[in-house]
Design an enzyme around this catalytic site. Sequence first.
Site, PDB file in Angstrom:
ATOM      1  N   ASP A   1       0.826  -1.206   0.000  1.00  0.00           N
ATOM      2  CA  ASP A   1       0.000   0.000   0.000  1.00  0.00           C
ATOM      3  C   ASP A   1       0.866   1.265   0.000  1.00  0.00           C
ATOM      4  O   ASP A   1       1.850   1.351   0.732  1.00  0.00           O
ATOM      5  CB  ASP A   1      -0.852  -0.040   1.284  1.00  0.00           C
ATOM      6  CG  ASP A   1      -1.945   0.991   1.308  1.00  0.00           C
ATOM      7  OD1 ASP A   1      -2.828   0.927   0.436  1.00  0.00           O
ATOM      8  OD2 ASP A   1      -1.938   1.869   2.197  1.00  0.00           O
TER       9      ASP A   1
ATOM     10  N   GLU B   1       1.770  -0.546  -4.995  1.00  0.00           N
ATOM     11  CA  GLU B   1       0.745   0.462  -5.281  1.00  0.00           C
ATOM     12  C   GLU B   1       1.464   1.810  -5.230  1.00  0.00           C
ATOM     13  O   GLU B   1       1.594   2.427  -4.185  1.00  0.00           O
ATOM     14  CB  GLU B   1      -0.389   0.452  -4.250  1.00  0.00           C
ATOM     15  CG  GLU B   1      -1.527   1.361  -4.686  1.00  0.00           C
ATOM     16  CD  GLU B   1      -2.189   2.180  -3.579  1.00  0.00           C
ATOM     17  OE1 GLU B   1      -3.298   2.668  -3.814  1.00  0.00           O
ATOM     18  OE2 GLU B   1      -1.610   2.362  -2.498  1.00  0.00           O
TER      19      GLU B   1
HETATM   20  C1  GLC Z   1      -4.219   3.057  -0.658  1.00  0.00           C
HETATM   21  C2  GLC Z   1      -5.425   2.163  -0.562  1.00  0.00           C
HETATM   22  C3  GLC Z   1      -6.581   3.000  -0.096  1.00  0.00           C
HETATM   23  C4  GLC Z   1      -6.262   3.557   1.271  1.00  0.00           C
HETATM   24  C5  GLC Z   1      -4.955   4.338   1.241  1.00  0.00           C
HETATM   25  C6  GLC Z   1      -4.442   4.587   2.628  1.00  0.00           C
HETATM   26  O1  GLC Z   1      -4.324   4.010  -1.645  1.00  0.00           O
HETATM   27  O2  GLC Z   1      -5.658   1.521  -1.773  1.00  0.00           O
HETATM   28  O3  GLC Z   1      -7.776   2.282  -0.066  1.00  0.00           O
HETATM   29  O4  GLC Z   1      -7.286   4.407   1.679  1.00  0.00           O
HETATM   30  O5  GLC Z   1      -3.945   3.627   0.584  1.00  0.00           O
HETATM   31  O6  GLC Z   1      -3.982   3.402   3.205  1.00  0.00           O
END
Ligand code: GLC
Length: 565
Positions: free
Chosen positions: A226, A290
């Site tokens: 994440d 991500e």
């Molecule tokens: C990422 C996740 C999202 C979350 C954010 C904070 O972007 O995909 O859902 O709110 O991180 O952890």
Amino acid sequence: MSTDTTPTTTRAHAREASTPGSEWWRSAVIYQIYPRSFADASGDGIGDLAGVTERLPSLAALGVDAVWLSPFFRSPQKDAGYDVADYCDVDPIFGTLADFDALRDRAHELGLRVIVDLVPNHSSSEHPWFQEALAAGPGSPERDRYMFRDGKGEHGELPPNNWPSVFGGAAWTRVTEANGEPGQWYLHIFDSSQPDFNWKNPVVWEEFRRILRFWLDRGVDGFRVDVAHGLMKKEGLPDIADAAGSDNIADALMSPEDVPYWAQPAVHEVYRDWHQVLAQYEGDRVLCAEAWVEPLSKAALWVRSDEMHQAFNFSYLSTPWNAAKLRAVIDESIDAFTGVGAPSTWVLSNHDVVRHASRYGLPEHTAGPNAGIGPNSPDKPDAALGLRRARAATALMLSLPGSAYLYQGEELGLPEVIELDDHVREDPTFHRTGGEAYGRDGCRVPIPWEADAPAFGFNDTGSSWLPQPEVFGEYARDRQEGVEGSTLELYRSALDIRARRELGVGSVEWLDGYGEEVVAYRNGGLTIIANLGSTPVELPAGDVLLASNAIDGRAVPADTTVWIA
Ligand code: GLC
């Protein structure tokens, strides 16, 4: 909950390491499970791990290679589990560690790999470390595991800098010290319940190595990481030039400018370290970033050969339904990722963006990953057009070489749920912007399995943490199973042909002569034609193996993709 009777396909995967270059994740189709909304065995209205395990056979039958589970760890659920209070335990709303083990075993039996979500940028404010930091006071080693700073102004009453939270409002919150006085501030790039870790502190590094090993020892096949571009902050925490908050999480996450909390070069050291941790385990374990970073050449830095293995392709997700732009992003993706020895990845939907079946029914100017549409949004999607284009877009995506991500419910053609009352919305984006941004609840509504069952088969009791709209009945899995032309059968055929023709390890050979509004190329002995224009395109000779929408005679109609052998 009713038992799933879907016939299962079991494909035994070799769990030993494969030769470099042939690892499973290079061409895998990975299905994202959002545990709150997938299947609810307990009947409390929130999905759980036992529910996932029961429904896994339908994912094996769909033909995906792996599942990625969004967070199910102990959490006060202020950001739907992306606020973790204990990284090595299952939250009671989702079950127990034993439920996780059962899920892992069932998945592996069915030939499905299991990827879990790791949230290293921040913890929950209820994490014991943060509670210890609050109690220990300024200057303590406990505070040094997070980003505490004194405020500006005469009495420290102003935040340390001007950084905005991705979810709206300021990225700093002031604490009350043990003496009852207002004290230091802590950084939270997301919600105030999500304090950012201090990744300059070796204790944080050691803790995350421990967490990685905990799950690797438990047999997970990898991690989706994440906010992988956020961990390191620029030295001195300088103000940003334009600190205006964004009402769109995707824009706020993917800022092309130099933002002092995104994409700092030092972040790569963390992933080099984790690469070494994973390399000590047998099997091809995977790290997927991500990282909302543009351009793609920059995102590719996350998947250099000694770092992570895959990075989500958000540039692809953000590309509107436009042939020239799609051809360009496909070329750019393949160049950027294969340039560093990684596979390209492809994705159209996830739990943070408007579902692509609705996004493609919006006018082009809103067709980006605009996070949230609701009752008062100026543009409403054209549902039929959106679904037609979404099916064509998926058929195009699944023909591309590399690895693809699917988000639960897209195989049913589910639209974004727009008509949600304000009081049921849970996304902190909605609350932190005072309702200006609708946020992400619309893509997180529990998915339908059986049209005539309570909560459309999500559970036995009919309860659902977000209300499911009536129209979900029409999209239920049992209404589409075995039905020619259904979205589910389109996905299943595409995945089947993709696997048999090994499209995931193929290449793109562009075909000219089809005109500006067409994406046409060859891969794995197939000709792929996606017609994004309004004029029908003549079908070349050959057998049509797949068509995203009904075709008429020898022409590919508008907004349709065909695969021809
Ligand atoms: C990422 C996740 C999202 C979350 C954010 C904070 O972007 O995909 O859902 O709110 O991180 O952890």
